[in-house]
Scaffold this motif. Structure first.
Motif, PDB file in Angstrom:
ATOM      1  N   LEU A  56       0.814  -1.210   0.000  1.00  0.00           N
ATOM      2  CA  LEU A  56       0.000   0.000   0.000  1.00  0.00           C
ATOM      3  C   LEU A  56       0.846   1.259   0.000  1.00  0.00           C
ATOM      4  O   LEU A  56       1.990   1.260   0.438  1.00  0.00           O
ATOM      5  CB  LEU A  56      -0.938   0.001   1.217  1.00  0.00           C
ATOM      6  N   ASP A  57       0.259   2.322  -0.537  1.00  0.00           N
ATOM      7  CA  ASP A  57       0.885   3.632  -0.470  1.00  0.00           C
ATOM      8  C   ASP A  57       2.288   3.632  -1.070  1.00  0.00           C
ATOM      9  O   ASP A  57       3.248   4.076  -0.446  1.00  0.00           O
ATOM     10  CB  ASP A  57       0.942   4.089   1.004  1.00  0.00           C
ATOM     11  N   GLY A  58       2.413   3.117  -2.268  1.00  0.00           N
ATOM     12  CA  GLY A  58       3.742   3.181  -2.873  1.00  0.00           C
ATOM     13  C   GLY A  58       3.734   2.666  -4.279  1.00  0.00           C
ATOM     14  O   GLY A  58       2.895   1.849  -4.652  1.00  0.00           O
ATOM     15  N   GLY A  59       4.663   3.155  -5.081  1.00  0.00           N
ATOM     16  CA  GLY A  59       4.802   2.623  -6.422  1.00  0.00           C
ATOM     17  C   GLY A  59       3.984   3.396  -7.434  1.00  0.00           C
ATOM     18  O   GLY A  59       3.022   4.083  -7.098  1.00  0.00           O
ATOM     19  N   LYS A  60       4.389   3.260  -8.682  1.00  0.00           N
ATOM     20  CA  LYS A  60       3.730   3.987  -9.773  1.00  0.00           C
ATOM     21  C   LYS A  60       2.463   3.279 -10.222  1.00  0.00           C
ATOM     22  O   LYS A  60       1.664   3.838 -10.945  1.00  0.00           O
ATOM     23  CB  LYS A  60       4.699   4.082 -10.957  1.00  0.00           C
ATOM     24  N   ARG A  61       2.328   2.019  -9.845  1.00  0.00           N
ATOM     25  CA  ARG A  61       1.154   1.228 -10.245  1.00  0.00           C
ATOM     26  C   ARG A  61       1.036   1.140 -11.762  1.00  0.00           C
ATOM     27  O   ARG A  61      -0.092   1.119 -12.303  1.00  0.00           O
ATOM     28  CB  ARG A  61      -0.145   1.809  -9.673  1.00  0.00           C
ATOM     29  N   LEU A  62       2.172   1.087 -12.441  1.00  0.00           N
ATOM     30  CA  LEU A  62       2.147   0.950 -13.896  1.00  0.00           C
ATOM     31  C   LEU A  62       1.435  -0.333 -14.305  1.00  0.00           C
ATOM     32  O   LEU A  62       0.659  -0.351 -15.263  1.00  0.00           O
ATOM     33  CB  LEU A  62       3.588   0.948 -14.429  1.00  0.00           C
ATOM     34  N   ARG A  63       1.719  -1.426 -13.585  1.00  0.00           N
ATOM     35  CA  ARG A  63       1.167  -2.723 -13.988  1.00  0.00           C
ATOM     36  C   ARG A  63      -0.359  -2.762 -13.910  1.00  0.00           C
ATOM     37  O   ARG A  63      -1.011  -3.169 -14.877  1.00  0.00           O
ATOM     38  CB  ARG A  63       1.833  -3.835 -13.160  1.00  0.00           C
ATOM     39  N   LEU A  65      -2.336  -0.285 -14.170  1.00  0.00           N
ATOM     40  CA  LEU A  65      -2.855   0.596 -15.229  1.00  0.00           C
ATOM     41  C   LEU A  65      -2.805  -0.098 -16.585  1.00  0.00           C
ATOM     42  O   LEU A  65      -3.722   0.040 -17.401  1.00  0.00           O
ATOM     43  CB  LEU A  65      -2.069   1.915 -15.259  1.00  0.00           C
ATOM     44  N   LEU A  66      -1.740  -0.869 -16.838  1.00  0.00           N
ATOM     45  CA  LEU A  66      -1.663  -1.612 -18.103  1.00  0.00           C
ATOM     46  C   LEU A  66      -2.788  -2.644 -18.198  1.00  0.00           C
ATOM     47  O   LEU A  66      -3.399  -2.818 -19.259  1.00  0.00           O
ATOM     48  CB  LEU A  66      -0.305  -2.318 -18.228  1.00  0.00           C
ATOM     49  N   VAL A  67      -3.045  -3.340 -17.086  1.00  0.00           N
ATOM     50  CA  VAL A  67      -4.136  -4.322 -17.096  1.00  0.00           C
ATOM     51  C   VAL A  67      -5.458  -3.634 -17.427  1.00  0.00           C
ATOM     52  O   VAL A  67      -6.212  -4.086 -18.307  1.00  0.00           O
ATOM     53  CB  VAL A  67      -4.268  -5.027 -15.720  1.00  0.00           C
ATOM     54  N   LEU A  68      -5.739  -2.532 -16.718  1.00  0.00           N
ATOM     55  CA  LEU A  68      -7.036  -1.872 -16.898  1.00  0.00           C
ATOM     56  C   LEU A  68      -7.156  -1.255 -18.285  1.00  0.00           C
ATOM     57  O   LEU A  68      -8.234  -1.299 -18.900  1.00  0.00           O
ATOM     58  CB  LEU A  68      -7.226  -0.815 -15.808  1.00  0.00           C
ATOM     59  N   ALA A  69      -6.058  -0.700 -18.803  1.00  0.00           N
ATOM     60  CA  ALA A  69      -6.108  -0.111 -20.150  1.00  0.00           C
ATOM     61  C   ALA A  69      -6.397  -1.189 -21.196  1.00  0.00           C
ATOM     62  O   ALA A  69      -7.202  -0.981 -22.117  1.00  0.00           O
ATOM     63  CB  ALA A  69      -4.785   0.597 -20.464  1.00  0.00           C
ATOM     64  N   ARG A  83      -9.606  -7.108 -10.459  1.00  0.00           N
ATOM     65  CA  ARG A  83      -8.925  -8.181  -9.730  1.00  0.00           C
ATOM     66  C   ARG A  83      -7.572  -8.521 -10.366  1.00  0.00           C
ATOM     67  O   ARG A  83      -6.579  -8.739  -9.653  1.00  0.00           O
ATOM     68  CB  ARG A  83      -9.817  -9.430  -9.664  1.00  0.00           C
ATOM     69  N   ALA A  84      -7.536  -8.571 -11.686  1.00  0.00           N
ATOM     70  CA  ALA A  84      -6.265  -8.854 -12.365  1.00  0.00           C
ATOM     71  C   ALA A  84      -5.260  -7.738 -12.097  1.00  0.00           C
ATOM     72  O   ALA A  84      -4.065  -7.994 -11.888  1.00  0.00           O
ATOM     73  CB  ALA A  84      -6.501  -9.031 -13.866  1.00  0.00           C
ATOM     74  N   ALA A  85      -5.739  -6.500 -12.110  1.00  0.00           N
ATOM     75  CA  ALA A  85      -4.859  -5.351 -11.857  1.00  0.00           C
ATOM     76  C   ALA A  85      -4.218  -5.457 -10.478  1.00  0.00           C
ATOM     77  O   ALA A  85      -3.006  -5.243 -10.311  1.00  0.00           O
ATOM     78  CB  ALA A  85      -5.653  -4.046 -11.978  1.00  0.00           C
ATOM     79  N   CYS A  86      -5.020  -5.802  -9.492  1.00  0.00           N
ATOM     80  CA  CYS A  86      -4.489  -5.937  -8.130  1.00  0.00           C
ATOM     81  C   CYS A  86      -3.575  -7.154  -8.017  1.00  0.00           C
ATOM     82  O   CYS A  86      -2.551  -7.110  -7.329  1.00  0.00           O
ATOM     83  CB  CYS A  86      -5.632  -6.035  -7.127  1.00  0.00           C
ATOM     84  N   ALA A  87      -3.938  -8.240  -8.684  1.00  0.00           N
ATOM     85  CA  ALA A  87      -3.128  -9.464  -8.598  1.00  0.00           C
ATOM     86  C   ALA A  87      -1.716  -9.227  -9.144  1.00  0.00           C
ATOM     87  O   ALA A  87      -0.737  -9.652  -8.522  1.00  0.00           O
ATOM     88  CB  ALA A  87      -3.806 -10.608  -9.353  1.00  0.00           C
ATOM     89  N   LEU A 298      -3.590   2.891 -23.637  1.00  0.00           N
ATOM     90  CA  LEU A 298      -2.398   2.060 -23.861  1.00  0.00           C
ATOM     91  C   LEU A 298      -1.278   2.878 -24.513  1.00  0.00           C
ATOM     92  O   LEU A 298      -0.103   2.737 -24.146  1.00  0.00           O
ATOM     93  CB  LEU A 298      -2.754   0.850 -24.732  1.00  0.00           C
ATOM     94  N   GLN A 299      -1.638   3.733 -25.476  1.00  0.00           N
ATOM     95  CA  GLN A 299      -0.639   4.624 -26.086  1.00  0.00           C
ATOM     96  C   GLN A 299       0.001   5.524 -25.042  1.00  0.00           C
ATOM     97  O   GLN A 299       1.224   5.679 -24.984  1.00  0.00           O
ATOM     98  CB  GLN A 299      -1.300   5.524 -27.140  1.00  0.00           C
ATOM     99  N   GLY A 300      -0.853   6.135 -24.231  1.00  0.00           N
ATOM    100  CA  GLY A 300      -0.365   7.076 -23.227  1.00  0.00           C
ATOM    101  C   GLY A 300       0.562   6.406 -22.224  1.00  0.00           C
ATOM    102  O   GLY A 300       1.589   6.969 -21.824  1.00  0.00           O
ATOM    103  N   LEU A 301       0.217   5.175 -21.836  1.00  0.00           N
ATOM    104  CA  LEU A 301       1.059   4.463 -20.861  1.00  0.00           C
ATOM    105  C   LEU A 301       2.418   4.119 -21.465  1.00  0.00           C
ATOM    106  O   LEU A 301       3.447   4.209 -20.790  1.00  0.00           O
ATOM    107  CB  LEU A 301       0.345   3.198 -20.372  1.00  0.00           C
ATOM    108  N   ALA A 302       2.441   3.746 -22.746  1.00  0.00           N
ATOM    109  CA  ALA A 302       3.725   3.460 -23.397  1.00  0.00           C
ATOM    110  C   ALA A 302       4.609   4.707 -23.407  1.00  0.00           C
ATOM    111  O   ALA A 302       5.815   4.628 -23.124  1.00  0.00           O
ATOM    112  CB  ALA A 302       3.486   2.957 -24.821  1.00  0.00           C
TER     113      ALA A 302
END
Lengths: 310, 310
Positions: A56-63, A65-69, A83-87, A298-302
């Motif tokens: 909790l409370d840390g990290g960019k959470r890139l992964r 965001l990629l799942v959700l995008a 659920r996949a995003a959190c996993a 997805l473009q924006g995240l790349a």
């Protein structure tokens, strides 16, 4: 707007301009809330506290965001996507906990805070990492889920492959064995394809598995994920030599101290930057090939991956 | 044969006498072959070698046998049963690798051989354990499986719960925190319910999930699994003081050296033996309640757990 552009993206004129920061903030709010709920505090004997500290409370959470995008791009089930995003974030978090331990990288600083083993002891850190990996799979196969069991099984399969010997854990074994070795670019790419690339690509594949993506879409998103995954590592290697610890939130310059082969040490700084730009172009081209109607997130995240400064 | 016995088990007269050793040997042959195939040797940089060392050619394989016995008792899918049997053994094996590490129990002998970190180094042991956990879930959700995705999802859910913070990892955290502490029997039971009981019970539940067990059967098998799981630990505690290292294949007497609370230290030796016999009776009674037509393998395994000498 040209006729060609209209043909390629007929809905563009009807959509407001895409705001990645706003898109991300809304998704991150949901991810943080879900993680806070699912990473339980009441696991016994301080284990829950160590697990929450790691996640909790840390990290960019890139992964996440990629799942959700990817999930949104294919019109996937929202609960499955969350659920996949959190996993994947739990798998990422556990890998950092174990990677920081004295027998691995022996790092004391992560995201600007003491690492888990420094704060809770090595044994608790080991267990917290183990429990986080189990929890990742538990999240993917909930009882009475609002999404199909076929999606649950596919998510478990994709996550297990991305995290295991053929993916992240295998890449870390190569990383261990390569300290002090001279790798060529192909060997370096293979190490990173597994170590960080497999989970980043896994995020995109898992997002796609939340919907009914056909083979063409899956192949294009796999290419996108592979390019973004490798670009992430190239930029990581660049930042290790160009950024300071305060900006990074972790110890800078440690690749050179530990004599780890990196893109910068193998290719040099400028060729590494060029490679990162080429990979970004490959990622964007793959999205165009997918034929999906809206891949702006997805473009924006790349672009964010390649242009980040920490 | 009395009329009452005929009424309780109408098929008994038509069946040959049950031979647990023969039943087990046939199943173990399949499990060993499957593990040898699925725990890959070609994982990179020595990781596969460490994983295989941790899993192959060792252990009583009680957990796989429990899965297969439960699967057969409910008429479950054979491939699902075999995969579940191997998956629980991978989880058990990874837990031993991590548990033996210097920051945990710091043990150098396991199944009569040097422990994984002694042979391959701590970092590789950490990674091998992590990769074995991922592989366990990978086995449960194969592409193009011959069994339903609903079974795959249920197996992933049950294994994740049994292995994670509410099960094995949580129990180990309590174990860590309890060294040198005086626990009462209820606290000791709660620790072991999680630490070893959850995975042993999980074996039975996973076996049942390979078929279409109704709620009554599931509840009875859950009771059976809980009794067998606790009996296993009570016997473990007894053997730690009554057996020698050569018979055990691991260091005897270490509970007392490490000041760990055990059934023997809390209840005494004879009351512990009595408890084990009571738990065996509870397990057998639960099987009778299940109404399943043939539970002889499950009965035999429960007796084996209580009567074992290593």
């Amino acid at each position: 707007m040209s006729a060609a552009a209209t043909t390629r993206d007929p809905g563009a004129a009807a959509r407001p301009a895409f705001d990645l920061a706003r898109w991300s903030a809304e998704r991150l709010r949901r991810v943080e809330q879900a993680l806070g709920q699912w990473v339980v505090a009441d696991a016994p004997a301080g284990l829950g506290e160590a697990m929450r500290y790691a996640v909790l409370d840390g990290g960019k959470r890139l992964r996440p965001l990629l799942v959700l995008a990817a999930c949104e791009a294919v019109g996937g089930h929202a609960e499955a996507g969350l659920r996949a995003a959190c996993a994947v974030e739990l798998i990422h978090a556990y890998s950092l906990v174990h990677d920081d331990m004295p027998c691995m990288d022996n790092d004391v600083l992560r995201r600007g805070k003491p690492t888990v083993h420094v704060k809770f002891g090595e044994a608790q850190a080991l267990l917290a990492g183990d429990a986080l990996q189990a929890l990742a799979f538990e999240l993917l196969a909930p009882e009475d889920a609002a999404f199909p069991v076929a999606v649950q099984a596919a998510l478990c399969r994709l996550l297990a492959r991305a995290a295991g010997h053929a993916g992240m854990a295998g890449g870390q074994a190569i990383d261990l064995a390569s300290v002090g070795c001279a790798l060529d670019e192909a060997q370096l790419r293979e190490m990173h394809r597994r170590k960080t690339g497999a989970l980043l690509q896994g995020c995109v594949l898992m997002g796609a598995a939340c919907g009914a993506a056909d083979a063409k879409v899956q192949a294009a998103l796999a290419d996108y994920g592979a390019a973004v995954g490798l670009a992430f590592q190239v930029i990581d290697d660049i930042l290790d030599v160009t950024a300071d610890s305060a900006t990074l939130g972790k110890t800078a310059g440690k690749d050179a101290v530990q004599a780890k082969p990196t893109y910068v040490s193998v290719l040099g700084l400028e060729p590494s930057r060029r490679l990162a730009r080429e990979l970004l172009e490959q990622a964007i081209a793959a999205l165009a090939r997918s034929g999906l109607p809206d891949t702006r997130a997805l473009q924006g995240l790349a672009m964010m991956v390649v242009n980040r400064d920490n």
